[in-house]
Design an enzyme around this catalytic site. Structure first.
Site, PDB file in Angstrom:
ATOM      1  N   GLY A 276       0.838  -1.197   0.000  1.00 32.75           N
ATOM      2  CA  GLY A 276       0.000   0.000   0.000  1.00 32.75           C
ATOM      3  C   GLY A 276       0.874   1.247   0.000  1.00 32.75           C
ATOM      4  O   GLY A 276       0.384   2.369   0.006  1.00 32.75           O
TER       5      GLY A 276
ATOM      6  N   ASP B 192      10.237  -6.716   1.846  1.00 32.34           N
ATOM      7  CA  ASP B 192      10.269  -6.331   3.245  1.00 32.34           C
ATOM      8  C   ASP B 192      11.652  -5.771   3.505  1.00 32.34           C
ATOM      9  O   ASP B 192      12.652  -6.312   3.025  1.00 32.34           O
ATOM     10  CB  ASP B 192       9.972  -7.515   4.166  1.00 32.34           C
ATOM     11  CG  ASP B 192       9.530  -7.031   5.547  1.00 32.34           C
ATOM     12  OD1 ASP B 192       8.854  -5.984   5.630  1.00 32.34           O
ATOM     13  OD2 ASP B 192       9.851  -7.694   6.550  1.00 32.34           O
TER      14      ASP B 192
ATOM     15  N   GLN C 160       2.864   3.879  -1.632  1.00 28.84           N
ATOM     16  CA  GLN C 160       2.997   4.467  -2.968  1.00 28.84           C
ATOM     17  C   GLN C 160       4.447   4.810  -3.310  1.00 28.84           C
ATOM     18  O   GLN C 160       4.850   4.749  -4.465  1.00 28.84           O
ATOM     19  CB  GLN C 160       2.117   5.727  -3.098  1.00 28.84           C
ATOM     20  CG  GLN C 160       0.622   5.434  -3.081  1.00 28.84           C
ATOM     21  CD  GLN C 160       0.200   4.342  -4.063  1.00 28.84           C
ATOM     22  OE1 GLN C 160       0.457   4.413  -5.257  1.00 28.84           O
ATOM     23  NE2 GLN C 160      -0.453   3.296  -3.546  1.00 28.84           N
TER      24      GLN C 160
END
EC number: 3.6.1.66
Length: 199
Positions: free
Chosen positions: A10, A71, A12
């Site tokens: 999520g 990650d 951007q």
């Protein structure tokens, strides 16, 4: 027909960075928003690899598209590798970038500049829901944590992550320069070679 690659995040900022890195790949980069997806995956893994795969699998499962996720953790030597997998929520679940930076600086206040060595580590994972194939790669960029905020670019720990060879923090680099040398850039570069030959 151009292949589709969903970016399972999520964030951007990450999507912009990945689009920039992969603009010459024969893939259409899809954001979750475009598909009306909210991919807020609980990161329950104990390593960056596990968390990246959790996110990539979640995106692949709901979209049935080849999915990439990453990650990233900041590993500070004086703190035994913390914040590591907890970097994004170091100061709590609702923590802002500023909160996380302030907590880190507080923990390092009694350490000299030489003792504040740290590495950013990014793991990029790609999952193919059709074949079940999964790949992960790791990118690293090392520097140290300074006690003043410098620069307006970037996000996260960038204003306090200093690169001695550049004489600048990540936040003082241009986006282009950061995207050439960062941990995420290194990992994305490795994954790009894999994606280029993905069947």
């Amino acid at each position: 027909m151009m292949k589709k690659l969903l970016i399972s995040t999520g964030n951007q900022d990450k999507i912009i960075e990945i689009r920039d890195k992969y603009q010459d790949l024969d893939y259409e980069i899809i954001s979750p928003n475009k598909l009306g997806l909210n991919l807020d995956v609980e990161e329950t893994g104990s390593t960056l690899e596990e968390n990246a795969l959790l996110k990539a699998r979640a995106g692949a499962e709901v979209s049935n598209l080849l999915t990439l996720a990453d990650d990233t953790g900041l590993e500070v030597d004086a703190l035994d590798g913390r914040p590591g997998i907890y970097s994004a929520r170091f100061a709590g679940a609702e923590a802002t970038y500023e909160d996380n930076n302030q907590k880190l600086l507080k923990l390092l206040k009694n350490y000299s500049e030489e003792e504040r060595t740290a590495c950013f580590v990014t793991v990029v994972a790609v999952v193919d829901p059709v074949s079940g194939r999964e790949e992960t790669v790791r990118g690293i960029c090392c520097g140290r944590i300074i006690s003043e905020f410098r620069g307006d670019n970037g996000f996260g720990y960038d204003p306090i992550f200093y690169l001695p060879e550049k004489g600048k923090t990540f936040a003082e680099l241009s986006t282009e320069e950061k995207n050439r040398i960062s941990h995420r850039a290194n990992a994305l570069k490795k994954m790009k070679k894999i994606l280029d030959n993905w069947n």
